[in-house]
Write a protein that holds these residues in place. Structure first.
Motif, short mmCIF file in Angstrom:
data_model
loop_
_atom_site.label_atom_id
_atom_site.label_comp_id
_atom_site.label_asym_id
_atom_site.label_seq_id
_atom_site.Cartn_x
_atom_site.Cartn_y
_atom_site.Cartn_z
N LEU A 98 -1.81 -14.66 -12.19
CA LEU A 98 -2.53 -13.65 -11.38
C LEU A 98 -1.16 -12.84 -10.48
CD1 LEU A 98 -5.10 -15.73 -9.48
CD2 LEU A 98 -5.51 -14.08 -11.26
N LEU A 99 -0.25 -13.29 -10.51
CA LEU A 99 0.84 -12.48 -9.79
C LEU A 99 1.12 -11.30 -10.23
CD1 LEU A 99 2.83 -12.94 -7.37
CD2 LEU A 99 4.54 -13.71 -8.98
N GLY A 100 0.83 -10.06 -9.32
CA GLY A 100 0.95 -8.84 -9.86
C GLY A 100 -0.13 -8.18 -10.49
N SER A 101 -1.25 -8.87 -10.72
CA SER A 101 -2.44 -8.58 -11.27
C SER A 101 -3.24 -7.92 -10.28
CB SER A 101 -3.10 -9.70 -11.94
OG SER A 101 -3.73 -10.53 -11.16
N ARG A 158 -2.18 -14.52 -1.99
CA ARG A 158 -2.17 -13.48 -1.04
C ARG A 158 -2.06 -12.10 -1.67
NH1 ARG A 158 -0.55 -14.45 3.78
NH2 ARG A 158 0.24 -16.76 4.02
N PHE A 159 -2.77 -11.25 -1.32
CA PHE A 159 -3.10 -9.87 -2.14
C PHE A 159 -2.88 -8.71 -0.94
CE2 PHE A 159 -7.09 -11.66 -0.63
CZ PHE A 159 -7.48 -10.69 0.34
N GLU A 160 -2.72 -7.51 -1.70
CA GLU A 160 -2.48 -6.26 -0.76
C GLU A 160 -3.58 -5.43 -1.32
OE1 GLU A 160 1.23 -4.89 -1.23
OE2 GLU A 160 1.07 -4.53 -3.04
N LEU A 161 -4.17 -4.42 -0.47
CA LEU A 161 -4.85 -3.20 -0.93
C LEU A 161 -3.98 -2.21 -1.78
CD1 LEU A 161 -7.20 -2.64 2.05
CD2 LEU A 161 -7.94 -3.37 -0.03
N VAL A 162 -4.49 -1.73 -2.69
CA VAL A 162 -3.90 -0.48 -3.54
C VAL A 162 -4.92 0.55 -3.57
CG1 VAL A 162 -2.04 -2.25 -4.56
CG2 VAL A 162 -4.15 -1.79 -5.88
N ASP A 163 -4.26 1.66 -3.84
CA ASP A 163 -5.10 2.90 -4.49
C ASP A 163 -5.50 2.71 -5.61
OD1 ASP A 163 -5.78 5.45 -5.32
OD2 ASP A 163 -4.50 6.42 -3.61
N PRO A 164 -6.47 2.70 -6.14
CA PRO A 164 -7.09 2.64 -7.23
C PRO A 164 -6.35 3.71 -8.36
CG PRO A 164 -8.87 3.09 -6.09
CD PRO A 164 -7.84 3.01 -5.05
N HIS A 165 -6.12 4.82 -7.75
CA HIS A 165 -5.33 5.90 -8.75
C HIS A 165 -3.95 5.64 -9.20
CE1 HIS A 165 -8.45 8.52 -6.72
NE2 HIS A 165 -8.55 8.89 -7.73
N GLU A 166 -3.22 4.27 -8.44
CA GLU A 166 -2.30 3.85 -8.62
C GLU A 166 -1.91 2.57 -9.81
OE1 GLU A 166 -0.16 3.49 -4.94
OE2 GLU A 166 -0.41 5.29 -4.48
N VAL A 167 -3.22 2.29 -10.01
CA VAL A 167 -3.30 0.86 -10.88
C VAL A 167 -2.68 1.40 -12.35
CG1 VAL A 167 -4.87 -0.59 -12.07
CG2 VAL A 167 -5.38 -0.22 -9.79
N ARG A 168 -1.91 0.62 -12.75
CA ARG A 168 -0.95 0.76 -14.00
C ARG A 168 -1.33 -0.30 -15.00
NH1 ARG A 168 -1.17 5.31 -12.52
NH2 ARG A 168 0.43 6.20 -11.17
N LEU A 169 -2.09 0.13 -16.11
CA LEU A 169 -2.54 -0.73 -17.03
C LEU A 169 -1.65 -0.96 -18.18
CD1 LEU A 169 -6.22 -0.23 -16.70
CD2 LEU A 169 -5.11 -1.88 -15.67
#
Length: 166
Positions: free
Chosen positions: A72-75, A155-166
């Motif tokens: 999960l790390l980084g996912s 632990r997690f953080e909120l991210v902008d959906p536009h910044e998701v890199r697949l």
């Protein structure tokens, strides 16, 4: 529908348009907190307002699905509400697997549910993890929680959906 805006959206980049969130459906895993209903709605609200930055789950849930929680790390996760509608994206920043008895106070606090002691946190989690609903989900009516049961602290953080890199 317009942008999702909360107090947290002013300081966190994670909450943008529903279309950006919808575009990630099927492309990143869905994050479902508890079962649909008031508990899930409260957890999602705590994520959105920045109070909830950690969560805990049972290792057995990952094992059942043939997954290693360290992967999960980084996912990213597309967090959904009780209506299964996406509300935000989170990115996992830390994963630890420990015995239930080793969960620390800071993690309990960072779950954003108002816990002031480990005992409060454990009581609430035991209610959920020892429920008939969870046993049914695990397909094991005899499943029991002990102090040695492995749990996944995330632990997690909120991210902008536009910044998701697949």
């Amino acid at each position: 529908m317009g942008p999702v805006t909360t107090e947290a959206s002013r300081s966190q980049p994670a909450l943008t348009s529903r279309s950006a969130l919808q575009s990630l459906r099927g492309r990143i895993p869905v994050g479902e907190y508890a079962f649909p209903g008031p508990v899930r709605d409260g957890l999602v609200a705590a994520i959105l307002n920045g109070e909830k930055t950690a969560t805990t789950s049972l290792l057995v849930e990952y094992q059942r699905d043939g997954q290693d929680p360290h992967d999960l790390l980084g996912s990213y996760e597309l967090v959904v509400d009780s209506d299964e509608q996406p509300v935000c994206v989170t990115r996992t920043t830390e994963v630890r697997v420990v015995a239930l008895s080793e969960v620390d106070l800071q993690h309990c606090i960072d779950e954003g549910e108002g816990y002031r002691t480990i005992a409060e946190w454990e009581r609430a989690h035991r209610l959920f993890w020892e429920s008939e609903e969870l046993r049914a989900e695990l397909n094991d009516p005899t499943w029991r929680l002990t102090d040695r049961t492995p749990v996944v602290m995330q632990r997690f953080e909120l991210v902008d959906p536009h910044e998701v890199r697949l």
